[in-house]
Structure formats: structure tokens, C-alpha cells
Design an enzyme around this catalytic site. Sequence first.
Site, short mmCIF file in Angstrom:
data_model
loop_
_atom_site.label_atom_id
_atom_site.label_comp_id
_atom_site.label_asym_id
_atom_site.label_seq_id
_atom_site.Cartn_x
_atom_site.Cartn_y
_atom_site.Cartn_z
N HIS A 167 0.81 -1.22 0.00
CA HIS A 167 0.00 0.00 0.00
C HIS A 167 0.84 1.27 0.00
CE1 HIS A 167 -4.08 -1.75 0.70
NE2 HIS A 167 -3.32 -2.79 0.99
N ASP A 374 3.31 9.64 -1.10
CA ASP A 374 2.12 8.92 -0.65
C ASP A 374 1.89 7.77 -1.61
OD1 ASP A 374 -0.13 8.34 0.83
OD2 ASP A 374 -0.91 10.39 0.77
P1 ADQ Z 1 -3.04 6.38 4.59
O1 ADQ Z 1 -1.67 6.92 4.73
O2 ADQ Z 1 -3.77 6.21 5.83
O3 ADQ Z 1 -3.04 4.97 3.85
P2 ADQ Z 1 -5.08 7.53 2.64
O4 ADQ Z 1 -4.93 6.81 1.38
O5 ADQ Z 1 -5.33 8.97 2.42
O6 ADQ Z 1 -3.80 7.45 3.61
O7 ADQ Z 1 -6.28 6.92 3.45
C1 ADQ Z 1 -6.82 7.52 4.55
C2 ADQ Z 1 -8.22 6.98 4.82
O8 ADQ Z 1 -8.58 7.44 6.13
C3 ADQ Z 1 -9.26 7.54 3.86
O9 ADQ Z 1 -10.12 6.54 3.44
C4 ADQ Z 1 -10.01 8.59 4.68
O10 ADQ Z 1 -11.39 8.66 4.43
C5 ADQ Z 1 -9.80 8.17 6.11
N1 ADQ Z 1 -9.65 9.39 6.92
C6 ADQ Z 1 -8.79 10.37 6.76
N2 ADQ Z 1 -8.98 11.33 7.67
C7 ADQ Z 1 -10.00 10.94 8.42
C8 ADQ Z 1 -10.66 11.51 9.55
N3 ADQ Z 1 -10.32 12.68 10.09
N4 ADQ Z 1 -11.63 10.81 10.09
C9 ADQ Z 1 -11.99 9.63 9.59
N5 ADQ Z 1 -11.42 9.06 8.55
C10 ADQ Z 1 -10.41 9.70 7.97
C11 ADQ Z 1 -2.08 4.05 3.25
C12 ADQ Z 1 -1.06 4.68 2.32
C13 ADQ Z 1 -1.79 5.45 1.23
C14 ADQ Z 1 -2.74 4.53 0.50
C15 ADQ Z 1 -3.64 3.78 1.47
C16 ADQ Z 1 -4.47 2.72 0.76
O11 ADQ Z 1 -0.18 5.53 3.03
O12 ADQ Z 1 -0.86 6.01 0.32
O13 ADQ Z 1 -3.56 5.31 -0.35
O14 ADQ Z 1 -2.87 3.15 2.45
O15 ADQ Z 1 -3.67 1.83 0.09
#
Ligand code: ADQ
Length: 727
Positions: A167, A374
Amino acid sequence: MANLILVSNRLSVSVEKRKSKLEFKPSMGGLATGLSSLGQKDRILRIGWSGLAVDELGREDRREIETTLKREYHSIPVELTREDLESFYYGFCNNVIWPLFHYFPSYTTYDNSLWESYRRVNSIYLEKVLEAAGPEDMIWIHDYQLMLLPALIREKFPDAQIGFFLHIPFPSFEVFRLLPWRTEILTGLLGADLIGFHAYDYARHFISSVRRLLGVENNMGYVRHEQRLSRVDVFPMGIDYKKYSGALSNSGVQREMNSAARELQGLKVILSVDRLDYTKGIPERLKAYELLLENSPEYREKVVLLLIAVPSRTRVRRYRALKREIDELISTINGKLGTIGWVPIHYFYRGFSFERLSAFYGLADVLLVTPLRDGMNLVAKEFVATHRDTGGVLILSETAGSAREMGEALLINPNNREEIASALKTALEMDEKEQIERNAIMNERLSRYDIVAWTKDFLNKLIQVREVQEGYQVKKLAGDLKSELVAAYRQAERRLIILDYDGTLVPIRARPQDAAPDPELVDLLKRLAADPRNDVVVASGRRRGMMSGWFGNMDLSLIACHGAWFKPKGQKWQLIEGLNNEWKEQLLPIFELFKDRTPGSTVEEKEYALAWHFRNAEPELAALRAGEFKDILFSVTGDLNLDVLEGKKVLEVKHVNVSKANAASLWLSRENWQFILAAGDDSNDEALFAQLPDTAYSIKIGIDIFEARAYLESSTQLRQLLDEIVK
Ligand code: ADQ
């Protein structure tokens, strides 16, 4: 159907203990939606950590966790102690792999005790997998915490179908090579049949590390390691599209929007949402916002930045330091630029429900996503889906995986504060029609490849890999086909055996002069040639002199220089008709030029051919130059009656009449052979195989077969076969 077993560091339900009572909190993440679309709910089992350290729980609690997770969530908890979590999760995963793979080598600690803990904990996951899985099950492993697990499972269950998805980014070789345990990690991953990444660049970096560190080449995304074929492919993760694109008509979301809108009093909203992590570029983002307000005072009291940071890894010192930095920056900016009626930044340090988060997405005029690195970034996708039919501008870092699919966003370099400030200005002033158009194009893509499509695509590819592997298995010279060959040999009165030399009878060596026939091979060839029913032809690209030196005293036929010269046994060398060498003078300077531009490569001038060898050159550079060189050669040789030949790490130009196939045809037409066997390892040999009768046994050394009837994996296996038939 076999079971599908999903292994990840955390389970999708987390367990907490409040006032001596256990609470089970399922999180409906995207992946859960993807999996539920497969149906077969009770055939999907999850393995992962529950969220509580096992040594901090009593026996009763442990039992309750285990039974509840199993009964209600189809999940099996992996039991980790506080010490495991410190050294494995906070230590190796988050202080070694996470920073390095996100291009923060200076944050990486190379501590062998952390590595030992990573190995140990991967084995703990293995034990749980072995308890739950059967040898035929499909096992899908997620993320950087479990990179050793594929090979560990493979060792126990050689036939399991194992998929792995990373991921986070896979860094370029120059960064990955810094890891002291790099080979073990690659080998661990290659235990999987399918290794998936979010973006093409990550897959390319992985393949390049495999090539440089393990010396294994890839062929159209297939990598062969220790006799197993693995596929490397790209699966840009999608979101639960229906859920987000329909969010604005969800009554809970509407309620949240109305209440938030009242408080925002008509200000333009810039939204920022991430886990609080140094890879997300939050301080840089704040400084860019400050720059916008300083350079364009007309936006003061007109815009607001909603900064949502979800607490993350708060036990790690660096994350606590980052939190302080962000807190201070926010107070400085608010203190410097705020007024009685206006606070420039509203800061939330917590998670939100889907309804609240979607309300923020819906209200925002601009989403500002500026990670320094990311893997994908799903927040960007969720925002755009929420704005399916409305305006709203996405500003997105070009170093996020999602930037590859979201070209209609305003793409920025996250280190360029001026560029971000100017993108903010462009976004705030963008015509609504243009906003809607851009979002519509991105939505079309997001709706097609959503989390359901992503999940199915990955699992289908995993099944396909199995089919490809089986296809190769069928073509391997073994079992019935091998017995048939041996029997046909024994019965035949007249046999023709054509054997390539380098890579076929002996392994390829770095220096061609080191590949002289060893005593065992000499003995084998002599025994084959001693049977009067056999005509054994050794056919090579090597020069006549060398062939005579090595094989002159045996009762063999020889073909040298790829077929320019041939020597039926007991006779003299003869030259193929219609050759000339005038072209060499013209092409030699180009060969020399490429030799000079590619350190380690050499030019070999043969009697009727020119060859550029790049086996000892730096692999990436050589691959680049070879592509360039081929282009040039194809364009200049077209009207000269010349052929360009691609061998193993060699490009060769020769007259069209010079070919093994051409020379071998002299033997084929000479009599009615009852048994024909030909073996070789490159495309040159495949051309020969193509013109053999259907009854012939053509054997490729190596799995990349086109014309051959069967393959063997190495020259050792071919020698064993020859030894068996001659006995
Ligand atoms: P993350 O680094 O956690 O994931 P991201 O892909 O943006 O980053 O996912 C975050 C998830 O958390 C989103 O689905 C979002 O809706 C949720 N989220 C964010 N802020 C929130 C809040 N305040 N309250 C509730 N929910 C919240 C890792 C990798 C990424 C990759 C994902 C998936 O670092 O690059 O995209 O895995 O593979």
C-alpha cells in the site's frame, strides 16, 4: 471454491478495553466493501492483530476476543506482546521501512535487533496462517509489515495461491539498496504468485531491485526466482465509489453540512485531511497557505483552512515532534494574520465519522493534498467522488500515487511553496464550469475502477498467474513427454541431434573464454557421437577456430559463427554460399560508439558478423542503450541483406544467409531421420526449431519459449536427459 484468507497487520475490527469491558469496533474501510462484493462471505477469513497487547490481558479477555472475533467477524487474532509492538510495529515497520520507502533515509534506523523482531513477528503471523489455511487456499497478504510472509507460507504450502499488495511506495533502487536486509525482503516478497503495487513506477522500482540484487530478469512483468514464476503488476486502489458519489444525498451528511455551513458564514473553504504523518507535508502546506495570505491580502477574511489531522503513531518520538511543529505553526499563522472576526486556520486533531468527513468534503471549495510521498492517497479520490456533479478543485501533489490517475487536478510539487500558493489562487478563481468539467472526467475513471473492480481485478490476476504457471508446467520436458522422447530415441535407426553450446550445454559465463567444455561434457558428447546411428551437431555462434579446438578430435558435426561455417563430421569446414562482408566497414564505427558509451560492454568482430556484448555492463544503462542501438540497427540494416539478432545480453548483426536454421537445413534435407532432437537457449535457436518437422523434439533451455515443444530449466537438466538417452 477454496477459502480466501486475508492477512494484514491490523484486523478490520479493532478491540479496545474501557473500564474493564471489551469493545469491538468494526471499521468499514474500502477493502471490506470490495470483499463484500465477492459474496461468499463465510469463505473469507481475516488474520491480523486486534489492537491490544496480549500480555496486558487476562486469560478470560483473550478467550473472549478470540471467540467473538471468530464468531462475529470471521477473524483470527494474531497475539502480539507489548515488546513485539515496540520492536516490530513501532520499531522496524515505522522507523525503518516506512521512512525509507517514503524517501526519508535520514529518518531510518538500521538496527539489527529490530530486524530480528520483524522476522520473528512475521513467523507469528505464519503460525496463524498455518492454523487457519489449507494448502490450496488463496491467501492475500497486505502491506509492508508482512513482506517476509509470502516466502514463509510458500515454504510450508508450495501450492498455495499467494497474493501480496503493497500500500506504500516501493522506492527506487538507489534508496532500497540502503537497507541491510534488502535481499531477504525481496526474496520474501517473491514467495507470492502476484505482487501488486499502486503505481507503475513502484512496480518498475521493484523489478529493477530484483534485477540488480538477485540478478533475475523480468519478462513482461513475470519474474522467475528459484524455479517459480511470480507476476508483478499495477492495481491503483479505488474507493467505495457509490458511497462517496452518493454522499451529498445522504441525510446524515446533509445534516452535518447544514450545521457546519452555518458556522462557516460564507467563507471559501480550503480543506486538508490526513493522518498526522511527516510524509504528508503538512507544515509545507501551512506555509504555502500563509504565503497566499501574505501575497494576496484580498483573500483575508474571505477564506478559511480546515486542517484535519488524525492522530497516528503517537508513541513514536518523531510523530510527537511533528505534532508540536504543526501546533506551533498554526498558532503563529493564526496569531499573525487572524482578526477578531476571523481565524485563518481551524484545526481538528481527531478522526471523524463518515457523515462528518463527507460533509467537509462536500462543503470544501478546494482540497489541498500535498504529501511529500504517498503510496496512493484515497482522500483525494473520495473528495472528487463527493463532487461528482459539482465544482470543487483538487490540488494534488505529483508525488502521490493518485496523481497518475488524476491529471485533471492542479498538480504541484509539494516542496514548492510558491507553486502551491499560486495553485490555491488558481483554484479559488477557477470558473465553475471548468471545475465541473475536470471533476466529471476524473469521476468517470473513479467510477470504473472502484474498490470492487480493484478487488476483483487483483484476485482474477492471481488466478490467471496460476494458469500461466500451469501452462509452463505442461510444457516442461517431464513425465509422459520425456518417456516418449526416450522411447523414440531407442527405437530410431537414424537420429539427428542438434545442440547449441553456450547456455545450452554449458551455463553462460561472464567471460566467454571461461566456458570451455568440462571433462564431463566431453565424455557425454563422445558417448553420444560413438553411436553410429547418431549424427550429433554442435551449433554455435562461436568462431571456427575455437570450435575446432574444443571439438575437433571428436566424431561430431559442427556449425560455427551462427551458421556461416559448417563442418559435417569427418569433413572440412565449408562456407555458406552468397556471403559478403562489405557492410562491416560501415557498421563497425556505430558498434564502437556504443561500446564507448556503455562502460563494461565489448565489440566482437566475427568473420561474418559483428557482436556487441553487454553482459558485464551496468544493467539499467545497458538495457537503455540496447533499445537505442536496436532502433539504429534496424533502420540501417534494412536494405543491406543483414539480420539483427538478439541473444542473451548480446546484439549481433550478420548476413541474412548466416543462420543456424539455414545451416541445419543442410542436415535436415540430407536423409529421412527417424528421430530429431534440437536444444537451444535463445531466439536464434527458436528460428531453427520453427523449421523442424512436428515429430521433432525441440527443447528450449529457459521458460521463455515460443517455438519450442518443451523446455528445461538449465543446462544441467539437458545433460541429465542426454545422459539418460545414451545409457
Ligand atoms: P493512509 O496513509 O492512511 O493509507 P489515505 O490513502 O489517504 O492514507 O487513506 C486515509 C483513509 O482514512 C481515507 O479513506 C479517509 O477517508 C480516512 N480518513 C482520513 N482522515 C480521516 C478523519 N479525520 N476521520 C476519519 N477518517 C479519515 C495508506 C497509504 C496510502 C494509500 C492507502 C491505501 O499511506 O498512500 O492510499 O494506504 O492503500
